[in-house]
Design a protein around this motif. Structure first.
Motif, PDB file in Angstrom:
ATOM      1  N   ASP A   1     -31.535 -17.598  -4.883  1.00  0.00           N
ATOM      2  CA  ASP A   1     -30.382 -18.070  -5.650  1.00  0.00           C
ATOM      3  C   ASP A   1     -30.795 -19.336  -6.397  1.00  0.00           C
ATOM      4  N   PRO A   2     -31.503 -19.189  -7.511  1.00  0.00           N
ATOM      5  CA  PRO A   2     -32.067 -20.350  -8.213  1.00  0.00           C
ATOM      6  C   PRO A   2     -31.029 -21.385  -8.620  1.00  0.00           C
ATOM      7  N   ALA A   3     -29.821 -20.948  -8.969  1.00  0.00           N
ATOM      8  CA  ALA A   3     -28.797 -21.904  -9.400  1.00  0.00           C
ATOM      9  C   ALA A   3     -28.398 -22.819  -8.255  1.00  0.00           C
ATOM     10  N   GLN A   4     -28.193 -22.251  -7.055  1.00  0.00           N
ATOM     11  CA  GLN A   4     -27.825 -23.071  -5.899  1.00  0.00           C
ATOM     12  C   GLN A   4     -28.979 -23.974  -5.468  1.00  0.00           C
ATOM     13  N   LEU A   5     -30.203 -23.458  -5.529  1.00  0.00           N
ATOM     14  CA  LEU A   5     -31.364 -24.272  -5.172  1.00  0.00           C
ATOM     15  C   LEU A   5     -31.510 -25.432  -6.153  1.00  0.00           C
ATOM     16  N   ALA A   6     -31.304 -25.176  -7.433  1.00  0.00           N
ATOM     17  CA  ALA A   6     -31.393 -26.237  -8.441  1.00  0.00           C
ATOM     18  C   ALA A   6     -30.320 -27.300  -8.203  1.00  0.00           C
ATOM     19  N   ALA A   7     -29.115 -26.851  -7.837  1.00  0.00           N
ATOM     20  CA  ALA A   7     -28.043 -27.804  -7.559  1.00  0.00           C
ATOM     21  C   ALA A   7     -28.390 -28.687  -6.369  1.00  0.00           C
ATOM     22  N   LEU A   8     -28.985 -28.104  -5.340  1.00  0.00           N
ATOM     23  CA  LEU A   8     -29.371 -28.858  -4.148  1.00  0.00           C
ATOM     24  C   LEU A   8     -30.484 -29.845  -4.472  1.00  0.00           C
ATOM     25  N   ARG A   9     -31.454 -29.400  -5.265  1.00  0.00           N
ATOM     26  CA  ARG A   9     -32.553 -30.294  -5.632  1.00  0.00           C
ATOM     27  C   ARG A   9     -32.059 -31.461  -6.493  1.00  0.00           C
ATOM     28  N   ALA A  10     -31.026 -31.219  -7.267  1.00  0.00           N
ATOM     29  CA  ALA A  10     -30.491 -32.265  -8.131  1.00  0.00           C
ATOM     30  C   ALA A  10     -29.585 -33.228  -7.379  1.00  0.00           C
ATOM     31  N   ASP A  11     -29.034 -32.790  -6.259  1.00  0.00           N
ATOM     32  CA  ASP A  11     -28.068 -33.605  -5.515  1.00  0.00           C
ATOM     33  C   ASP A  11     -28.275 -33.420  -4.015  1.00  0.00           C
ATOM     34  N   HIS A  12     -29.059 -34.314  -3.428  1.00  0.00           N
ATOM     35  CA  HIS A  12     -29.382 -34.211  -2.004  1.00  0.00           C
ATOM     36  C   HIS A  12     -28.185 -34.515  -1.116  1.00  0.00           C
ATOM     37  N   SER A  13     -27.117 -35.052  -1.692  1.00  0.00           N
ATOM     38  CA  SER A  13     -25.923 -35.303  -0.879  1.00  0.00           C
ATOM     39  C   SER A  13     -25.250 -34.006  -0.455  1.00  0.00           C
ATOM     40  N   LEU A  14     -25.703 -32.880  -1.022  1.00  0.00           N
ATOM     41  CA  LEU A  14     -25.176 -31.572  -0.625  1.00  0.00           C
ATOM     42  C   LEU A  14     -25.752 -31.090   0.715  1.00  0.00           C
ATOM     43  N   VAL A  15     -26.750 -31.781   1.242  1.00  0.00           N
ATOM     44  CA  VAL A  15     -27.447 -31.289   2.444  1.00  0.00           C
ATOM     45  C   VAL A  15     -26.490 -30.975   3.600  1.00  0.00           C
ATOM     46  N   PRO A  16     -25.550 -31.860   3.954  1.00  0.00           N
ATOM     47  CA  PRO A  16     -24.684 -31.529   5.104  1.00  0.00           C
ATOM     48  C   PRO A  16     -23.883 -30.240   4.921  1.00  0.00           C
ATOM     49  N   THR A  17     -23.267 -30.050   3.752  1.00  0.00           N
ATOM     50  CA  THR A  17     -22.510 -28.804   3.547  1.00  0.00           C
ATOM     51  C   THR A  17     -23.459 -27.620   3.369  1.00  0.00           C
ATOM     52  N   ALA A  18     -24.655 -27.865   2.830  1.00  0.00           N
ATOM     53  CA  ALA A  18     -25.635 -26.787   2.670  1.00  0.00           C
ATOM     54  C   ALA A  18     -26.063 -26.235   4.029  1.00  0.00           C
TER      55      ALA A  18
ATOM     56  N   ALA B   1     -21.702 -26.123  -1.721  1.00  0.00           N
ATOM     57  CA  ALA B   1     -20.673 -27.160  -1.732  1.00  0.00           C
ATOM     58  C   ALA B   1     -19.410 -26.731  -0.997  1.00  0.00           C
ATOM     59  N   ARG B   2     -19.460 -25.590  -0.326  1.00  0.00           N
ATOM     60  CA  ARG B   2     -18.278 -25.072   0.370  1.00  0.00           C
ATOM     61  C   ARG B   2     -17.786 -26.079   1.405  1.00  0.00           C
ATOM     62  N   ARG B   3     -16.526 -26.462   1.292  1.00  0.00           N
ATOM     63  CA  ARG B   3     -15.955 -27.462   2.204  1.00  0.00           C
ATOM     64  C   ARG B   3     -15.185 -26.811   3.348  1.00  0.00           C
ATOM     65  N   ASP B   4     -14.406 -25.809   3.026  1.00  0.00           N
ATOM     66  CA  ASP B   4     -13.615 -25.128   4.049  1.00  0.00           C
ATOM     67  C   ASP B   4     -14.495 -24.054   4.678  1.00  0.00           C
ATOM     68  N   ASN B   5     -15.189 -24.414   5.769  1.00  0.00           N
ATOM     69  CA  ASN B   5     -16.231 -23.536   6.301  1.00  0.00           C
ATOM     70  C   ASN B   5     -16.176 -23.457   7.834  1.00  0.00           C
ATOM     71  N   PRO B   6     -15.150 -22.791   8.374  1.00  0.00           N
ATOM     72  CA  PRO B   6     -15.030 -22.694   9.839  1.00  0.00           C
ATOM     73  C   PRO B   6     -15.885 -21.564  10.433  1.00  0.00           C
ATOM     74  N   HIS B   7     -17.193 -21.592  10.103  1.00  0.00           N
ATOM     75  CA  HIS B   7     -18.079 -20.546  10.642  1.00  0.00           C
ATOM     76  C   HIS B   7     -18.157 -20.669  12.165  1.00  0.00           C
ATOM     77  N   ILE B   8     -18.552 -19.575  12.790  1.00  0.00           N
ATOM     78  CA  ILE B   8     -18.624 -19.576  14.261  1.00  0.00           C
ATOM     79  C   ILE B   8     -20.057 -19.348  14.735  1.00  0.00           C
ATOM     80  N   SER B   9     -21.021 -19.816  13.934  1.00  0.00           N
ATOM     81  CA  SER B   9     -22.430 -19.620  14.288  1.00  0.00           C
ATOM     82  C   SER B   9     -22.814 -20.334  15.575  1.00  0.00           C
ATOM     83  N   PHE B  10     -22.054 -21.372  15.958  1.00  0.00           N
ATOM     84  CA  PHE B  10     -22.308 -22.077  17.214  1.00  0.00           C
ATOM     85  C   PHE B  10     -21.394 -21.586  18.341  1.00  0.00           C
ATOM     86  N   SER B  11     -20.712 -20.457  18.132  1.00  0.00           N
ATOM     87  CA  SER B  11     -19.781 -19.902  19.106  1.00  0.00           C
ATOM     88  C   SER B  11     -18.527 -20.793  19.198  1.00  0.00           C
ATOM     89  N   ALA B  12     -17.785 -20.650  20.295  1.00  0.00           N
ATOM     90  CA  ALA B  12     -16.533 -21.399  20.474  1.00  0.00           C
ATOM     91  C   ALA B  12     -16.137 -21.308  21.937  1.00  0.00           C
TER      92      ALA B  12
END
Length: 403
Positions: free
Chosen positions: A264-281, A339-350
């Protein structure tokens, strides 16, 4: 009984991309019986989230029933070394034993303790990525993704650097038993790894009894000598669980995540341009290509889902990968959105089995991603990676890259 057109955990095409099949399952219903694995599949986020917290289900049943009472066949005697190691760890225990062990181990994963590890984790990530850059590239799996979390959890447990080489192979062989219907060859490897790993840990525990240190093994021993009453087997199993669970998801999220970014080159380019995206990434990559696709529970007391009664003695397979792509919860779930903010994934279980190492995993993932963005801004793949043949634990055999 449902007819399954595309859900086939043993089909390489399904393993390569299970997410379209999950959409079919969600459209078919809230719970579906799957005869090949004798499980009830639960594909929707709301149901998975609720069942992870439902105490009518458990990771084990032997605290309440014999195998015969529960309508299940005991494990083959030749598999006993694996089950002895696995079944005494807190992931496969229920209260009160689970509560007792988790309370003790949680002292090593307090926010303050994990926060203190940040400089060490970042320094190690910089070092590993620096070596990768100096070499002009390599295998992102073996050069960065694996050594970082393995070193961190081994350091916490006080395992000498010279002893760490077998840890990842032992873990891989043991985790093979978490796949659906594992083969006898897989079981034999898991048994051998369980025996070797247990022997090593018993020797390590004996050494820490004589010469305690500031590590978690020494803390487990000290608590054992006071009032928490961990058995020797519980200590061995807890250490093995922490080593296995302490790196598997982080390793696979790293390589799954970077492969998703490369596609996904567009998302990778956005991340490279803005490292503040790392936590949501980090959160989005755990959701987008979930490292643990399925988590099992035994039905201890009859439950009902959408008018379907699931009897005591049945096994429920909660499909984390499907839940993390449920359009009822995630907008455009099949789109990677760093940049997804509303992200209640369950990858860590519950629930009570929520991943105790989740804060540490987030620090490790952020550290390696930041180091790669800063020191290898032109990182790119040199070949399409090959997926591991596993369904439950989703990863790659390697990820060849160059700078």
């Amino acid at each position: 009984m449902a007819v399954f057109d595309s859900f086939d955990p043993w089909d390489p095409a399904f393993v390569a991309d299970p997410y379209p099949a999950y959409a079919e399952l969600r459209a078919r219903g809230r719970v579906l019986y799957y005869e090949p694995s004798d499980q009830w599949l639960v594909p929707h986020h709301a149901d998975v989230s609720a069942l992870l917290r439902d105490r009518r289900l458990g990771r084990t049943y032997v605290h309440r029933f014999t195998h015969e009472e529960f309508g299940r066949t005991p494990p083959p005697p030749e598999h006993e070394p694996f089950h002895t190691l696995n079944d005494h760890g807190m992931l496969d225990l229920e209260p009160p034993d689970h509560t007792r062990i988790r309370r003790l181990v949680s002292k090593a994963f307090t926010p303050r303790t994990v926060e203190r590890l940040k400089p060490y984790v970042r320094s190690l990530a910089d070092e590993l990525v620096g070596d990768l850059v100096a070499a002009g590239g390599g295998d992102l799996l073996t050069d960065v993704a694996e050594p970082l979390p393995v070193a961190v959890i081994a350091e916490m447990l006080g395992i000498p650097e010279s002893d760490r080489a077998p840890l990842r192979p032992w873990s891989a062989d043991i985790c093979g038993m978490y796949e659906l219907n594992p083969s006898e060859e897989t079981a034999a490897r898991a048994v051998r790894a369980s025996l070797e790993f247990s022997e090593y840990l018993r020797t390590l525990i004996a050494a820490r009894r004589k010469t305690p240190g500031g590590d978690l093994v020494s803390a487990l021993i000290a608590a054992h000598d006071e009032d928490d009453r961990l058995t020797e087997q519980e200590m061995v199993s807890t250490c093995a669980l922490l080593l296995n669970a302490g790196h598997e998801a982080t390793v696979n999220t790293t390589v799954n995540g970077w492969w998703a970014l490369f596609r996904d080159p567009a998302q990778l380019a956005a991340l490279r341009a803005d490292h503040s995206l790392v936590p949501t990434a980090v959160e989005e990559l755990m959701r987008y290509d979930t490292p643990l696709q399925l988590f099992e529970r035994w039905v201890l007391d009859e439950i009902e889902i959408d008018g379907t009664t699931i009897p005591r003695g049945a096994e429920v397979a909660m499909l984390f990968g499907s839940a993390n792509h449920d359009p009822a919860v995630f907008t455009a779930p099949d789109r990677l959105d760093l940049a997804r903010r509303d992200n209640p994934h369950i990858s860590f279980s519950a629930g009570i089995h929520y991943c105790i190492g989740a804060p540490l995993a987030r620090i490790e993932l952020a550290a390696s991603m930041t180091a790669l963005l800063e020191h290898a801004p032109t990182l790119r793949p040199t070949a399409e990676p090959e997926r591991t043949p596993n369904f439950v634990i989703r990863g790659l055999k390697g990820l060849a890259v160059e700078v």
